[in-house]
Design an enzyme around this catalytic site. Sequence first.
Site, PDB file in Angstrom:
ATOM      1  N   ASP A 127       0.861  -1.182   0.000  1.00  0.00           N
ATOM      2  CA  ASP A 127       0.000   0.000   0.000  1.00  0.00           C
ATOM      3  C   ASP A 127       0.898   1.232   0.000  1.00  0.00           C
ATOM      4  O   ASP A 127       1.587   1.511   0.984  1.00  0.00           O
ATOM      5  CB  ASP A 127      -0.878  -0.027   1.252  1.00  0.00           C
ATOM      6  CG  ASP A 127      -2.174   0.745   1.065  1.00  0.00           C
ATOM      7  OD1 ASP A 127      -2.156   1.746   0.321  1.00  0.00           O
ATOM      8  OD2 ASP A 127      -3.176   0.354   1.670  1.00  0.00           O
ATOM      9  N   ASP A 136      -2.818   4.570  -2.860  1.00  0.00           N
ATOM     10  CA  ASP A 136      -3.781   5.295  -2.039  1.00  0.00           C
ATOM     11  C   ASP A 136      -4.047   6.690  -2.612  1.00  0.00           C
ATOM     12  O   ASP A 136      -3.117   7.407  -2.982  1.00  0.00           O
ATOM     13  CB  ASP A 136      -3.223   5.417  -0.616  1.00  0.00           C
ATOM     14  CG  ASP A 136      -4.164   6.148   0.319  1.00  0.00           C
ATOM     15  OD1 ASP A 136      -5.165   5.534   0.722  1.00  0.00           O
ATOM     16  OD2 ASP A 136      -3.894   7.325   0.639  1.00  0.00           O
ATOM     17  N   GLU A 158      -6.931   3.248  -5.709  1.00  0.00           N
ATOM     18  CA  GLU A 158      -8.073   3.731  -4.952  1.00  0.00           C
ATOM     19  C   GLU A 158      -8.656   4.901  -5.739  1.00  0.00           C
ATOM     20  O   GLU A 158      -8.010   5.937  -5.880  1.00  0.00           O
ATOM     21  CB  GLU A 158      -7.660   4.189  -3.555  1.00  0.00           C
ATOM     22  CG  GLU A 158      -8.837   4.670  -2.732  1.00  0.00           C
ATOM     23  CD  GLU A 158      -8.431   5.270  -1.399  1.00  0.00           C
ATOM     24  OE1 GLU A 158      -9.187   5.137  -0.426  1.00  0.00           O
ATOM     25  OE2 GLU A 158      -7.340   5.895  -1.330  1.00  0.00           O
ATOM     26  N   HIS A 197     -10.289  -1.599   5.151  1.00  0.00           N
ATOM     27  CA  HIS A 197      -9.908  -0.893   6.379  1.00  0.00           C
ATOM     28  C   HIS A 197     -10.663   0.419   6.561  1.00  0.00           C
ATOM     29  O   HIS A 197     -10.636   0.996   7.650  1.00  0.00           O
ATOM     30  CB  HIS A 197      -8.409  -0.619   6.365  1.00  0.00           C
ATOM     31  CG  HIS A 197      -7.996   0.282   5.240  1.00  0.00           C
ATOM     32  ND1 HIS A 197      -8.044  -0.096   3.918  1.00  0.00           N
ATOM     33  CD2 HIS A 197      -7.549   1.563   5.235  1.00  0.00           C
ATOM     34  CE1 HIS A 197      -7.644   0.899   3.156  1.00  0.00           C
ATOM     35  NE2 HIS A 197      -7.341   1.925   3.924  1.00  0.00           N
ATOM     36  N   ASP A 198     -11.323   0.899   5.503  1.00  0.00           N
ATOM     37  CA  ASP A 198     -12.084   2.149   5.576  1.00  0.00           C
ATOM     38  C   ASP A 198     -13.587   1.923   5.686  1.00  0.00           C
ATOM     39  O   ASP A 198     -14.359   2.884   5.668  1.00  0.00           O
ATOM     40  CB  ASP A 198     -11.813   3.006   4.330  1.00  0.00           C
ATOM     41  CG  ASP A 198     -10.443   3.661   4.366  1.00  0.00           C
ATOM     42  OD1 ASP A 198      -9.923   3.890   5.467  1.00  0.00           O
ATOM     43  OD2 ASP A 198      -9.897   3.943   3.281  1.00  0.00           O
TER      44      ASP A 198
END
Length: 576
Positions: free
Chosen positions: A95, A197, A248, A323-324
């Site tokens: 990431d 990201d 993302e 995770h979000d």
Amino acid sequence: MWWKESIIYQIYPRSFKDSNGDGIGDLAGIISKLDYLESLGIDTVWLNPIFGSPNDDNGYDISNYYDIMTEYGTMKEFDMLLQGLHQRNIKLLLDLVVNHTSDEHPWFQGARQSRENPYYNYYHWWPAEKGKPPFRYSHFDPSGQAWTYNKATDSYYLHYFSAKMPDLNWENPQVRKEVYDIMRFWINKGVDGFRLDAICYISKDTSWPEIETHDWGAYYAHGPHLHDYLQEMNREVLENTNITTLAEAAGITINEALHFVEENRKELHMLYHFEGMHLGYLKDAYKRPDPKGIDLVELKRLYTSWDKIYETGGWGTIYLTNHDQPRMVSRWGSDIETYREVSAKMLITFLLTMRATPIFYNGDEIGMTNIRFESIDDYKDIDTINMYKYLQSKGEDTARFLLDQQMAARDNSRTPFQWDTSTNAGFTEGKPWIKVNENYTLINEAAQEKDDRSILQFFKQVVLLRKHQPVLVYGRYQLYDAAHPQVYTYTRTLNGTMFLIVLNFSKETVVYKLPFLVDADIEPLVNNMLTFELEGGNLNLAPYQALIFGPLPPVMPTAAAAEEKAEVLPLEEETI
């Protein structure tokens, strides 16, 4: 293109497995569970950020791109992890956060000292002598705009997220060179790709026009040179490698997806969208669940539309949590114990039978649920904490906000992985950095490993099916009964073979007429229930029942199904 056939498993390292008793998951902990990862049948691990970081946003604020976060371990342990994954034929995506750095990164530490410092132009600044900077919204600071004053330079720096996460100036070619060098460093170490990201935010309109919009994500994702930079990244780093990229893609529309991943454009390889994540929330409140729940008709329309975009090129992904986002079974199924196991299995079936690369978040495979904190003191996430403080300062209803967060908060998915029934669910021998869900004595990996009908064993079985049936990867997707409010039905067709998938997304028993005739003696290849009833073309579907029939020869739909011409995709075949 190996990523099309991959099943991605996302690991949140802080919460996966702690090896040294400090209450924080680490690389050595992941290494200790490599055999478990192999047993799942997954092909690729996406690892949330492990770089040096002061942890303002749990690693998404990077202070050293060339080293490992102290709490997570050492570079030697990273090398061991990568080697262990590759020995088990599992690839690794790192990431990578390159829209911004930590304010503790040496670049920003230099930049904030003086306008003459060579790193000053690595970031975006607004000189104080020009007056008040144009409003930009900070995702992590709802009370103010995304500019923070820096006294030493008498100027404001830009941060689309926390004030401790200043945005990099991609308009500076030296910044782009630095980013490409970082990527090459990790590629040379042997990683297989990057999850990028907030990558759609990297380009800024440096004329800084005044903006009147509430849709800041969409504005941020449409910088004037975004695709120029992505194409340059491809030329400089990705071209002629076997590396993949997962973007993302907050803020982009469905019609823009191919601009990022269509092969001839030479930009990125996969992206994931946020449209599905907006379902089930009211539009006039911050992450407030709609009491009516998720509209299945809208869900089918949305995911069918995204599938259609990739019919002629590019490639998509599909996920239901990360995770979000809150836990998959709590949001999309039911975490009431009556339905938790069966709805988790139904959602697993959905993800593994759609035409896209499926992404599972650690814990999905055992049906972990939202923890539903009642006190703000239990939260660790900057997003929840800052919004709570903002609402409190405005005298607004914080009790209502906390109730909403029991469903929507990011910390719901960040609680420690539930390994067994020992103290702290086997995650740590110390005090965990965030509370462990008390239901770990009921929901844990050790118990499910021994239970042939567990969620975990079901996950492994359907993963194996996808691996052995190319039709479930590449086959054409066709939706049936688009307007049915409870049942999601579709086929996957490839080279004369068809699979029929029927999913009951509701708590009700449904009598459902199949969209085309099948052999009355047919038995489902996959069934998440012990029962199966088919009479005269009618299925008696139990709550959250999931069925896969196949392989079948392609057939034409019944007249009733064919009436939905606007909703049903053409029945054609596709070859690899």
